[in-house]
Scaffold this motif. Structure first.
Motif, PDB file in Angstrom:
ATOM      1  N   TYR A 561       0.826  -1.190   0.000  1.00 40.26           N
ATOM      2  CA  TYR A 561       0.000   0.000   0.000  1.00 40.26           C
ATOM      3  C   TYR A 561       0.867   1.249   0.000  1.00 40.26           C
ATOM      4  CZ  TYR A 561      -3.322   3.534   1.388  1.00 40.26           C
ATOM      5  OH  TYR A 561      -4.088   4.670   1.431  1.00 40.26           O
ATOM      6  N   VAL A 562       0.491   2.199  -0.833  1.00 38.16           N
ATOM      7  CA  VAL A 562       1.171   3.495  -0.924  1.00 38.16           C
ATOM      8  C   VAL A 562       0.181   4.569  -0.506  1.00 38.16           C
ATOM      9  CG1 VAL A 562       2.318   5.130  -2.457  1.00 38.16           C
ATOM     10  CG2 VAL A 562       2.630   2.665  -2.792  1.00 38.16           C
ATOM     11  N   PRO A 563       0.515   5.419   0.466  1.00 38.20           N
ATOM     12  CA  PRO A 563      -0.431   6.447   0.913  1.00 38.20           C
ATOM     13  C   PRO A 563      -0.780   7.402  -0.227  1.00 38.20           C
ATOM     14  CG  PRO A 563       1.378   6.197   2.469  1.00 38.20           C
ATOM     15  CD  PRO A 563       1.756   5.428   1.249  1.00 38.20           C
ATOM     16  N   PRO A 564      -1.987   7.939  -0.228  1.00 38.22           N
ATOM     17  CA  PRO A 564      -2.390   8.857  -1.292  1.00 38.22           C
ATOM     18  C   PRO A 564      -1.678  10.198  -1.179  1.00 38.22           C
ATOM     19  CG  PRO A 564      -4.129   8.653   0.340  1.00 38.22           C
ATOM     20  CD  PRO A 564      -3.091   7.648   0.707  1.00 38.22           C
ATOM     21  N   ILE A 565      -1.465  10.809  -2.328  1.00 46.27           N
ATOM     22  CA  ILE A 565      -0.854  12.134  -2.377  1.00 46.27           C
ATOM     23  C   ILE A 565      -1.905  13.234  -2.361  1.00 46.27           C
ATOM     24  CG2 ILE A 565       1.166  11.261  -3.592  1.00 46.27           C
ATOM     25  CD1 ILE A 565      -0.058  12.352  -6.184  1.00 46.27           C
ATOM     26  N   GLY A 566      -3.150  12.866  -2.524  1.00 38.76           N
ATOM     27  CA  GLY A 566      -4.226  13.839  -2.524  1.00 38.76           C
ATOM     28  C   GLY A 566      -5.496  13.220  -3.059  1.00 38.76           C
ATOM     29  N   VAL A 567      -6.489  14.069  -3.288  1.00 36.28           N
ATOM     30  CA  VAL A 567      -7.758  13.623  -3.858  1.00 36.28           C
ATOM     31  C   VAL A 567      -8.091  14.502  -5.058  1.00 36.28           C
ATOM     32  CG1 VAL A 567      -8.643  12.736  -1.669  1.00 36.28           C
ATOM     33  CG2 VAL A 567      -9.121  15.103  -2.330  1.00 36.28           C
ATOM     34  N   VAL A 568      -8.836  13.912  -5.964  1.00 32.92           N
ATOM     35  CA  VAL A 568      -9.378  14.669  -7.093  1.00 32.92           C
ATOM     36  C   VAL A 568     -10.853  14.934  -6.795  1.00 32.92           C
ATOM     37  CG1 VAL A 568      -9.954  14.620  -9.535  1.00 32.92           C
ATOM     38  CG2 VAL A 568      -7.754  13.735  -8.758  1.00 32.92           C
ATOM     39  N   ARG A 569     -11.176  16.205  -6.718  1.00 32.25           N
ATOM     40  CA  ARG A 569     -12.565  16.598  -6.471  1.00 32.25           C
ATOM     41  C   ARG A 569     -13.291  16.647  -7.813  1.00 32.25           C
ATOM     42  NH1 ARG A 569     -15.600  21.350  -6.512  1.00 32.25           N
ATOM     43  NH2 ARG A 569     -17.149  21.545  -4.829  1.00 32.25           N
ATOM     44  N   LEU A 570     -14.215  15.702  -7.987  1.00 30.72           N
ATOM     45  CA  LEU A 570     -14.950  15.584  -9.242  1.00 30.72           C
ATOM     46  C   LEU A 570     -16.378  16.076  -9.039  1.00 30.72           C
ATOM     47  CD1 LEU A 570     -13.916  12.140 -10.789  1.00 30.72           C
ATOM     48  CD2 LEU A 570     -13.622  14.374 -11.828  1.00 30.72           C
ATOM     49  N   TRP A 571     -16.713  17.124  -9.752  1.00 30.85           N
ATOM     50  CA  TRP A 571     -18.099  17.591  -9.777  1.00 30.85           C
ATOM     51  C   TRP A 571     -18.732  17.035 -11.045  1.00 30.85           C
ATOM     52  CZ3 TRP A 571     -19.846  23.382 -10.508  1.00 30.85           C
ATOM     53  CH2 TRP A 571     -21.256  23.426 -10.461  1.00 30.85           C
TER      54      TRP A 571
END
Length: 1334
Positions: A561-571
């Protein structure tokens, strides 16, 4: 028409032409000569072809019945044999001599092949028989072959004089050290003859022959002369000894018979042999769980109880693994897990049950077999029971489980591209020990070594592989291959020890090397980089190669497992003109959008039913772990039973939204929003429809030392169990250990080399002090100390950028990513685990289907949570396969913040219950939290959804619609186009007093279209509108009751009249579920598929949240008070017995025992013991607006038990009373009572008039003295109100029969017996599931 007829016609036509144009006789003579010549040639050709066809058919019949000679081929073989035989003999000598030297018995000094020749007379093919009537790709022949070098009848006298007989001389050296002597063993005058059938299967690819099947139709005849003593001149043929020659001949036939005597065949797979794949390559790992044995019959001499253990083999070959023995029992239980490498699934697993003996050989008591071919169809076989057989007799019963994990192979996509193998941390290592050169001869007094190699994995004390032993050589060639299971590629270290075999003395280590497995695999990428230096010696190098084969084990474990670098906010706004996959059935698609990352579903929108232009207007958050990942946005058609169908897809790359920056906290930064209207791509490059969305990257806080306390994979867990040992991982190597098990082979800890010879690195090779290196590279000398490296896991955890935050500091961040590590589970039924967050519409992730009831998942998944203070975590067991229907058998839910506070400290255990409160299994898991700074829009906040409690008070100045100047007003409340409540009708008044209450679920205050409309009731005509008033929910402060006077307006009359209401909004998580192909698209009264989650919030918590709506201020709640709202199904109002009036929300509290942790005991002063709730069905009203004649009755159901009242006589009234009683067992896990009102039909299906739900703990509070209450339930799926009375008691509960939530009141309370339903009704149909049948 034949050719001769055509030629005659042509001649006649030509003659007519010549005569017509007055040509002379000469031309006619020339024409006739041409025709005669043509005719003669044509007839000769026809006769020749006919003769060939006849001969060919005759030959075909003779091929199958007669033999033909092959003298032409024998003549060629005789000429070719003179050239080829010397080369063949030399090759055999060099190859076999090496094998004999490697496999020399310990009691011999050496074993060498000194002479090998087959003579100068070639093999002969005496006759051939061919079978023409076979399949097109099959060639089958019978060959009579012979090898008779002593037959000189077909030789000339000159050839007979020069004849060379076959001769094989084996030199055996006896003795030890300097006292040795050689003894030749002579084998000569060989002869052989036999009749062999050859069957070849052809193929289109090279070598065009796929399989060759060889079989002797009858036992071949062979002869020889064997002289073990005396050599060529003084030797004695042992065949002259009585009985010895037939014994040898019969022994050979007994060995070859099962292999290649008819009907057995010996198959050569030329395709596999020439492909370069080793024949002994493993195709996967076999996991065998040896559970127990029953009724074993002992085999001890003189009787006695056995000490059994199980030995595992494949096809009765070498032992691969064995369990521990159990002392003195006929019914042992082992519960041990063994892992075996398998080369083919066309073999049988043999489990030998053996009786352990101290001072004599163990006794075989019997065996059980399992055909591995079954695993091709189902890779997991559980609860296998096989009889233990010996000599055909039953000796007991053996119970075990078998699972197969195949090696992941290369596969092609639909476009034809080859997919890259996944980077797994668990796999099979194939290690080949080729050879060694320049071994340190100074470690032997004679200067000659007897080298062999031991291979160790990690810190294991038992060697993983032992090579063959060679004699008297300092440049050994082993070519010894082994395969073993590697549980952790990143941290594995392989140690190779070259040892000198000293027989009865201690075996010294000649040289050694310790190298990381990753370095070995990296060296394979460069051709010729396979020579490695040896340490601990003056000289020496070894050549070896490795191959990594990933296993199809869990690919979501902590180890990768690799920790996430961020999130993509999808509208995800909408889609237009999507594909209609239901057009053939006259329907429309039910689209939703799912987002996949690395083939794992990360997020999904809600489903829009029957719409080709869906508008979602939904914001989802997708975690990303690398800038190289690709977000796969796929529009799907939702199916309730079968798998969802694709409607097209588009792709989005995070590198379009972010860039990498130099920052400790946030290593990535957003480049802005991306607004896109992407075409949806279907198969074959076709585009249909567009997806409109807006994407933005939001970086996650980089945490240092992000790791779980648990780790590993299935195999590591099996090894770490108390019954696991080094032998639990075994392969098929059958190498024997040295005669002296204790040798001087101590090796310093640490890495001795990082790369092969020829790689320029100052850390490539490390030797001990004082040793001289002769295996120099271009760099010259190396360091002289071993490289002591820390474990890779610690190295990774302690390196890299990031910040260190305590648990309390992490909890201060409201939005972030929860990372779950699902380790193990104990289930009552096989299922997969779903993890859901907040509204529980779609799972955040799901594990694979459990292969057994005691499963080790080691699955790491993640989900985004928007507001930690108000979030919820759900766990559910789903028996259905992923992507199909839902079959939920148990669930558990808890406040997200409290769950994290416990799960971040280590592994926690949670128990999941079904609807009857029965435990369906436990799950062990832990979690981590990665903050992500999100600024939520008002419509995203939890404060935007919840339950609106409405009290309709009164009205005034209503428009008079009747001739009398009065009206019969009633009010209808509508939310988002759906009617949620209808009040009672007040007769002949312009100032009605209603004082009615209801509750409606608000999915979004910002987007809510909530209004009321006053109607004038008419018995004959349709109700007329008297005015409409819109209610702005955005202005209402949470937890603050507000009274509003709403003016009524109508286009015809303008503003006329008013209605006064009291509103109280309680923020809650609206639980949405998917129902068949439709989902959460309505609200309020239609919310039979929607529930809510309680929130815990005080005055200060919501103060900041309400600012998102532009309003603040103090709340009417007391300081520090906790409001915990139970799940609400429909509008419900209640009053305790003895109170003045019904109030909404006055008795709302947490279900007994349903604390956040689900613990049993006293939670917040609420009773947790199960009890009996007596339900009195009082009356129903407003269920018959049309005035039809109805026979109403009520069905109540809790869990799996239900009660049906009697039906009332036929009446056109909208009011009816029963005063009938029933009782249910109510607990913290089962607190809902479903209610349905039906119209009784003598013929046909009963008509549903309305349905509702009663939340018992919402109206009763035994801990606060409220044991009885009258409840008014709003009926959905129709209209009307149902009034019941609830009476709670614990008396008599413990006397009830267990196994259900319902009991007959004949033993506890007086009630009327349950009436039978109509004989035309469906007995097994779920109450309320039927529709109208009018």
């Amino acid at each position: 028409m034949t050719k001769s007829n055509r030629s005659f016609d042509q001649a006649v036509f030509a003659t007519r032409f010549l005569t017509l144009f007055r040509f002379g006789w000469g031309w006619l003579i020339i024409l006739l000569a041409i025709c005669v010549t043509y005719y003669s040639a044509s007839m000769a050709r026809v006769r020749r072809r006919a003769r060939d066809d006849i001969q060919r058919e005759l030959l075909k019949s003779r091929l199958a019945s007669e033999h033909e000679s092959a003298e032409w081929l024998n003549h060629f073989l005789q000429r070719f044999w003179v050239i080829y035989e010397p080369v063949l003999s030399a090759t055999v000598v060099s190859t076999v001599d090496q094998l004999l030297s490697a496999n020399c018995p310990p009691f011999l000094d050496s074993l060498r092949l000194t002479t090998f020749t087959l003579g100068n007379k070639a093999f002969r093919i005496d006759q051939v028989r061919t079978f023409p009537k076979t399949e097109e790709d099959i060639v089958m022949m019978d060959w009579a072959v012979s090898f008779t070098p002593n037959d000189v009848s077909d030789m000339t006298p000159k050839e007979a004089v020069k004849k060379v007989n076959p001769k094989i001389v084996l030199s055996v050296r006896l003795g030890k050290g300097l006292a040795t002597t050689a003894m030749p063993i002579l084998l000569e005058d060989l002869s052989f003859s036999g009749n062999m059938r050859v069957r070849m299967k052809l193929m289109t690819n090279f070598p065009h022959v796929q399989l060759v099947d060889l079989t002797f139709l009858e036992p071949p005849i062979f002869d020889y002369v064997l002289k073990p003593i005396g050599g060529e001149h003084f030797g004695f043929d042992i065949g002259h000894l009585p009985g010895l020659s037939p014994f040898i001949r019969n022994t050979v036939h007994s060995i070859l018979g099962p292999m290649m005597y008819d009907p057995h065949v010996f198959t050569l797979n030329l395709e596999q042999i020439l492909s370069g794949i080793p024949l002994d390559a493993a195709i996967g790992v076999l996991q065998v769980v040896v559970r127990s044995a029953r009724d074993i019959k002992g085999g001890k001499i003189g009787g006695g109880t056995p000490d059994p253990y199980v030995s595992l083999t494949l096809n009765e070959r070498a032992e691969l693994a064995k369990t521990k023995y159990k002392h003195d029992t006929h019914n042992p239980t082992w519960m041990e897990t063994k892992f075996l490498l398998v080369n083919s699934l066309h073999e049988s697993l043999v489990l030998n049950v053996v009786d352990y003996n101290d001072h004599r050989p163990d006794t075989h008591m019997g065996s059980a077999s399992f055909a591995l071919g079954i695993l091709e169809h189902d890779a997991a076989q559980e609860d296998i029971s096989r009889p233990i057989l010996k000599d055909g007799k039953d000796r007991g019963e053996l119970r075990f489980d078998v699972s197969f994990y195949p090696v992941i192979s290369l596969s092609k996509t639909s476009e034809g591209t080859v997919q890259k193998l996944p980077e797994t941390n668990v796999g099979i290592v194939r290690l080949v020990l080729h050879q060694a050169k320049d071994l340190d001869h100074s470690k032997s007094m004679s200067g000659d070594l007897n080298p062999f190699v031991k291979v160790y994995l990690g810190n294991q004390s038992t060697p993983t592989h032992i090579s063959n032993h060679l004699r008297h050589t300092n440049n050994p060639v082993w070519e010894s291959a082994t395969e073993f299971l590697c549980t952790d590629k990143k941290t594995s270290i392989i140690t190779v020890k070259v040892i000198d075999d000293r027989d009865f003395l201690k075996d010294p280590v000649v040289g050694y090397m310790s190298v990381r497995l990753t370095d070995l695999l990296r060296a394979k990428e460069q051709a010729g980089r396979d020579w490695w230096p040896l340490s601990g010696c003056n000289s020496g190098r070894i050549r070896l190669s490795t191959e990594w084969k990933p296993l199809d084990l869990s690919l979501h474990g902590v180890d990768r497992y690799v920790p996430p670098i961020g999130v993509v906010r999808l509208w995800l706004k909408k889609a237009t003109d999507v594909k209609n996959v239901e057009a053939a059935l006259g329907g429309k698609s039910d689209p939703y959008v799912r987002v996949l990352v690395n083939n794992v579903i990360e997020a999904r929108t809600e489903v829009i039913n029957n719409n080709l232009n869906p508008v979602w207007d939904q914001i989802i958050y997708v975690p990303v772990h690398s800038m190289k990942e690709t977000l796969f946005l796929e529009c799907m058609d939702y199916q309730h039973v079968t798998k969802d169908r694709t409607l097209g897809y588009t792709e989005l790359c995070p590198n379009e939204l972010a860039i990498e920056v130099d920052s400790e906290e946030y290593p990535y930064r957003s480049t802005g929003k991306k607004v896109e209207a992407a075409d949806l791509k279907l198969e074959k490059g076709i585009f249909k429809g567009q997806l409109h969305y807006e994407a933005e990257f939001i970086p996650a806080l980089a945490l240092k030392n992000f790791k779980f306390s648990t780790g590993g994979n299935d195999i590591q867990h099996a090894i770490s169990r108390p019954n696991g040992d080094a032998s639990s991982i075994a392969n098929g190597d059958g190498g024997s250990i040295s005669s002296s098990d204790v040798e001087a082979e101590s090796v310093p800890a640490g890495i001795t080399t990082r790369g092969p010879l020829g790689v320029k690195s100052s850390e490539n090779h490390v030797k001990e002090k004082g040793s001289t290196d002769t295996a120099l590279t271009a760099d010259g000398d190396f360091d002289t100390h071993p490289i002591i490296d820390p474990p890779v896991a610690n190295e990774k955890a302690g390196s890299g950028k990031g910040v260190v935050l305590s648990k309390e500091e992490l909890m201060q961040h409201q939005s972030g990513i929860i990372v779950f590590n699902i380790t193990t589970a104990q289930l009552t039924r096989k299922a997969r685990l779903e993890v859901l967050l907040d509204d529980a519409y779609w799972p955040a992730f799901t594990t694979s289907m459990a292969r057994s009831r005691n499963v080790t998942w080691d699955y790491t998944g993640e989900g985004f949570i928007k507001e930690l203070d108000f979030g919820r975590v759900w766990l559910r067991f789903n028996e259905a396969d992923e992507g199909t229907r839902d079959d939920i058998i148990a669930e558990w839910k808890e406040d997200a913040k409290k769950f994290l506070q416990e799960a971040m400290n280590g592994t926690v255990k949670r128990t999941l219950f079904d609807s009857d409160g029965k435990s369906m299994g436990t799950v062990e898991l832990e979690a981590r939290y990665i903050p992500v700074p999100i600024k939520l829009e008002p419509r995203e906040s939890i404060n935007n959804q919840g339950v609106l409690q409405v009290q309709l008070l009164n009205g005034g100045d209503i428009i008079g619609a009747d001739r009398s100047g009065k009206s019969d007003p009633f009010v209808v409340f509508t939310l988002n186009g759906q009617k949620v409540f209808k009040s009672q009708t007040k007769k002949k008044t312009l100032s009605p007093e209603w004082n009615e209450t209801f509750a409606a679920m608000i999915p979004s205050r910002v987007a809510a279209d909530f209004h009321l409309e006053v109607f004038d009731w008419n018995q004959i005509e349709q109700a007329k509108s008297l005015g409409i008033a819109k209610i702005n929910l955005e202005e209402i402060e949470p937890f603050q009751g507000v009274e509003k006077t709403l003016p009524l307006s109508l286009e015809k009359h303008g503003e006329k009249g008013w209605v006064r209401v009291h509103l109280n909004f309680q923020p809650e998580i609206i639980v949405k579920s998917r129902s068949k192909t439709s989902t959460f698209s309505t609200a309020g009264r239609a919310m039979t598929q929607v529930g809510s989650l309680p929130l815990q919030a005080g005055k200060g918590v919501f103060h900041g949240v309400t600012r998102a709506f532009g309003r603040g201020g103090n709340h009417s709640s007391d300081e520090g008070s906790i409001i915990d709202v139970a799940e609400i199904g429909t509008g419900q109002a209640s009053q305790p017995i003895g109170a003045d009036g019904i109030g909404i929300g006055e008795n709302v509290f947490t279900p007994p025992g349903q604390g956040i942790s689900g613990a049993v005991g006293y939670a917040s002063g609420h009773l947790t013991e199960p009890g009996i709730v007596k339900v009195t069905v009082l009356e129903a009203k407003d269920y018959n607006p049309s005035g039809d004649g109805l026979k109403p009755y009520v069905i109540l159901k809790s869990g799996e038990k239900e009660h049906k009242t009697s039906h009332r006589p036929k009446s056109t009234s909208s009011e009816c009373s029963w005063n009938e009683q029933c009782a249910f067992v109510i607990s913290s896990n089962q607190s809902r009572i479903q209610a349905w009102v039906h119209d009784y039909k003598t013929i046909g299906r009963d008509k549903l008039l309305g349905a509702g739900e009663i939340d018992v703990w919402r109206h009763l509070n035994p801990a606060n003295g409220i044991h009885s209450s009258e409840v008014l339930v709003q009926l959905n799926e129709g209209q009307g109100l149902l009034k019941v009375r609830l009476d709670y008691s614990q008396d008599g509960y413990h006397h009830l029969p267990r196994g259900g939530s319902f009991y007959s009141l004949a033993d506890a309370v007086n009630t009327k017996a349950m009436t039978s339903p109509s004989r035309f009704s469906l007995r097994n149909k779920r109450p309320g599931a039927g529709g109208d049948d009018s």
